[in-house]
Design an enzyme around this catalytic site. Structure first.
Site, PDB file in Angstrom:
ATOM      1  N   HIS A   1       5.847  -0.027   7.514  1.00 34.28           N
ATOM      2  CA  HIS A   1       6.808   0.765   6.754  1.00 34.28           C
ATOM      3  C   HIS A   1       6.654   2.229   7.114  1.00 34.28           C
ATOM      4  O   HIS A   1       5.564   2.683   7.472  1.00 34.28           O
ATOM      5  CB  HIS A   1       6.633   0.570   5.245  1.00 34.28           C
ATOM      6  CG  HIS A   1       5.237   0.806   4.756  1.00 34.28           C
ATOM      7  ND1 HIS A   1       4.245  -0.147   4.881  1.00 34.28           N
ATOM      8  CD2 HIS A   1       4.662   1.883   4.162  1.00 34.28           C
ATOM      9  CE1 HIS A   1       3.129   0.333   4.358  1.00 34.28           C
ATOM     10  NE2 HIS A   1       3.341   1.565   3.933  1.00 34.28           N
TER      11      HIS A   1
ATOM     12  N   VAL B   1      -0.334  -1.466   2.271  1.00 35.90           N
ATOM     13  CA  VAL B   1       0.499  -2.671   2.326  1.00 35.90           C
ATOM     14  C   VAL B   1       0.670  -3.085   3.788  1.00 35.90           C
ATOM     15  O   VAL B   1       1.201  -2.311   4.597  1.00 35.90           O
ATOM     16  CB  VAL B   1       1.877  -2.431   1.670  1.00 35.90           C
ATOM     17  CG1 VAL B   1       2.727  -3.692   1.748  1.00 35.90           C
ATOM     18  CG2 VAL B   1       1.713  -1.978   0.223  1.00 35.90           C
TER      19      VAL B   1
HETATM   20  P1  AMP Z   1       0.798   2.749   2.476  1.00 35.86           P
HETATM   21  O1  AMP Z   1      -0.472   3.420   2.063  1.00 35.86           O
HETATM   22  O2  AMP Z   1       1.494   3.489   3.574  1.00 35.86           O
HETATM   23  O3  AMP Z   1       0.603   1.277   2.781  1.00 35.86           O
HETATM   24  O4  AMP Z   1       1.767   2.898   1.237  1.00 35.86           O
HETATM   25  C1  AMP Z   1       2.202   1.854   0.437  1.00 35.86           C
HETATM   26  C2  AMP Z   1       3.199   2.440  -0.539  1.00 35.86           C
HETATM   27  O5  AMP Z   1       3.856   1.365  -1.197  1.00 35.86           O
HETATM   28  C3  AMP Z   1       2.597   3.324  -1.640  1.00 35.86           C
HETATM   29  O6  AMP Z   1       3.184   4.625  -1.560  1.00 35.86           O
HETATM   30  C4  AMP Z   1       2.968   2.600  -2.929  1.00 35.86           C
HETATM   31  O7  AMP Z   1       3.297   3.489  -3.971  1.00 35.86           O
HETATM   32  C5  AMP Z   1       4.163   1.768  -2.503  1.00 35.86           C
HETATM   33  N1  AMP Z   1       4.401   0.564  -3.273  1.00 35.86           N
HETATM   34  C6  AMP Z   1       3.510  -0.412  -3.586  1.00 35.86           C
HETATM   35  N2  AMP Z   1       4.113  -1.390  -4.275  1.00 35.86           N
HETATM   36  C7  AMP Z   1       5.415  -1.046  -4.392  1.00 35.86           C
HETATM   37  C8  AMP Z   1       6.559  -1.653  -4.989  1.00 35.86           C
HETATM   38  N3  AMP Z   1       6.481  -2.834  -5.631  1.00 35.86           N
HETATM   39  N4  AMP Z   1       7.745  -1.000  -4.907  1.00 35.86           N
HETATM   40  C9  AMP Z   1       7.837   0.187  -4.292  1.00 35.86           C
HETATM   41  N5  AMP Z   1       6.796   0.799  -3.684  1.00 35.86           N
HETATM   42  C10 AMP Z   1       5.601   0.203  -3.739  1.00 35.86           C
END
Ligand code: AMP
Length: 120
Positions: free
Chosen positions: A104, A100
């Site tokens: 974060h 994403v």
């Molecule tokens: P990253 O690989 O660090 O970008 O991790 C993105 C994280 O966002 C993953 O652990 C997903 O499970 C989490 N994620 C994606 N969509 C959502 C959502 N709608 N609500 C909560 N977490 C999410």
């Protein structure tokens, strides 16, 4: 990389998509990860439009950086993992496995979170 205002965390920030919120202040929103990898798995996102740690560390204000850092510590304490320990993860870019493109930090805890890098 330019910030994509349509990314899923931007939509959560704007209230277009719901989240399981655990904390919010002037600088951050924090919510439970939708696919938790530990008993405690909270995502902390800055309210500013930053793609990654690379972007945030270069362009965020001192106040935003301080607010973000302090919020992570508070959330970890509030989640009850400060005493037992936790891991912070900030995936960045392709090699970091970032899915994403809104900066974060993952807070993982509540049990041992295993080796630092699994290799899989
Ligand atoms: P990253 O690989 O660090 O970008 O991790 C993105 C994280 O966002 C993953 O652990 C997903 O499970 C989490 N994620 C994606 N969509 C959502 C959502 N709608 N609500 C909560 N977490 C999410």
């Amino acid at each position: 990389m330019a910030y994509d205002p349509e990314n899923i965390f931007a939509k959560i920030l704007h209230g277009e998509i719901p989240c399981d919120k655990v904390y919010e202040d002037d600088y951050v929103l924090a919510f439970n990860d939708i696919t938790p990898k530990a008993p405690v798995h909270v995502l902390v996102i800055p309210k500013g439009t930053y793609v990654s740690h690379d972007d945030f560390s270069q362009s965020a204000t001192v106040e935003e950086i301080a607010g973000f850092t302090r919020a992570i510590g508070k959330i970890a304490r509030d989640q009850g993992v400060a005493q037992t320990g936790y891991r912070l993860i900030a995936n960045a870019g392709v090699n970091g496995g970032q899915e994403v493109p809104h900066y974060h930090v993952h807070i993982l805890g509540g049990a041992s979170v295993g080796p630092m890098v699994s290799g899989d």
